[in-house]
Design a protein around this motif. Structure first.
Motif, short mmCIF file in Angstrom:
data_model
loop_
_atom_site.label_atom_id
_atom_site.label_comp_id
_atom_site.label_asym_id
_atom_site.label_seq_id
_atom_site.Cartn_x
_atom_site.Cartn_y
_atom_site.Cartn_z
N HIS A 10 47.17 115.91 50.77
CA HIS A 10 46.68 117.10 50.11
C HIS A 10 45.90 116.77 48.78
O HIS A 10 46.87 116.19 48.00
CB HIS A 10 47.35 118.15 50.31
N ILE A 26 52.84 122.54 52.24
CA ILE A 26 52.38 121.38 52.34
C ILE A 26 53.26 120.05 51.58
O ILE A 26 52.45 118.96 51.51
CB ILE A 26 50.92 121.22 51.64
N GLN A 32 53.52 114.31 55.15
CA GLN A 32 52.39 114.83 54.22
C GLN A 32 52.80 114.42 52.85
O GLN A 32 53.89 114.39 52.58
CB GLN A 32 52.20 116.09 54.51
N VAL A 34 51.34 115.29 48.49
CA VAL A 34 50.52 115.91 47.70
C VAL A 34 50.14 115.12 46.67
O VAL A 34 50.90 114.90 45.74
CB VAL A 34 50.98 117.46 47.55
N ILE A 90 42.99 116.87 53.19
CA ILE A 90 42.50 118.20 52.95
C ILE A 90 42.35 118.36 51.26
O ILE A 90 43.26 118.13 50.62
CB ILE A 90 43.87 119.31 53.20
N TRP A 92 42.21 120.98 48.20
CA TRP A 92 42.44 122.33 48.16
C TRP A 92 41.63 122.62 47.01
O TRP A 92 42.09 122.64 45.71
CB TRP A 92 43.93 122.58 47.71
#
Length: 225
Positions: A10, A26, A32, A34, A90, A92
């Motif tokens: 992310h 997330i 995953q 960030v 992804i 954001w």
């Protein structure tokens, strides 16, 4: 080196979306990661500093127009090269300026999309009695339920706390790190609600010293990273 279990990365434009992203969804789990991009003058929420979150903070060095966006674009390219195409990206952000780059990466077989976080809806009007009554009864049941050991939250160990502190300090510009022990202790107290540690600040500093992450001489702190 990327974790073999990593499935999603992310890229968070914090300057653009602030605290509206579902961080608890997330940032948890080894599947995953960030990458949180923050402006030079921005402050990260304390509750985002907990040990369970897999967050890497990338703070831009200077305040200038689109500087955060440039950093995100650069990292998208670097991380793309270092990850298998099965890993999904992804972004954001509400900034549609990323869309062309996203389409380009898609042409390179990257699974990628941009998401805009939803702002919490404001509750208007007065709820009816039918809605309130079940909620009160449910709350009453929860309050009367005896506490179980499984429900207790285990505070992080001194190793987890120290490692998290090192991670935060590594992502902090050297000029902005606390230069004195007393200042560092104050900063640790500021981080306490987010990291949720029970140790004294002196215990954390002693751990950092024992692990040779820092050296303290006459109240002055030297960082070995």
């Amino acid at each position: 080196m990327a974790d073999n279990q990593e499935k999603i990365v992310h890229f968070v434009d914090y300057e653009n979306v602030h605290k509206h992203i579902p961080i608890d969804e997330i940032a948890r789990g080894n599947h995953q990661r960030v990458l949180l991009f923050v402006g030079n003058q921005q402050t990260i929420p304390n509750d985002w500093l907990i040990v369970d979150y897999n967050i890497t903070v990338i703070r831009v060095g200077k305040t200038s127009k689109d500087n955060v966006d440039f950093h995100i674009s650069a990292y998208l390219g670097m991380v793309h090269v270092g990850r298998d195409n099965s890993v999904k990206f992804i972004v954001w952000s509400k900034d549609k300026g990323f869309d062309d780059l996203i389409e380009h990466l898609k042409s390179r077989k990257r699974r990628i999309e941009r998401k805009e976080p939803r702002k919490p809806k404001k509750i208007t009007g007065t709820p009816s009695k039918k809605v309130i009554k079940p909620a009160v009864e449910k709350k009453k049941i929860v309050e009367e339920k005896p506490e179980t050991p499984q429900g207790k939250i285990v505070p992080p160990s001194i190793k987890q706390v120290g490692s998290r502190v090192v991670e935060i300090l590594e992502k902090t510009a050297p000029a902005k790190r606390p230069r004195k022990q007393t200042t560092l202790q104050n900063q640790l107290e500021h981080w306490r609600p987010g990291i949720k540690f029970k140790h004294t600040t002196l215990q954390v500093i002693n751990w950092l010293t024992q692990k040779q992450h820092i050296v303290i001489t006459d109240d002055k702190v030297k960082y070995n990273f």
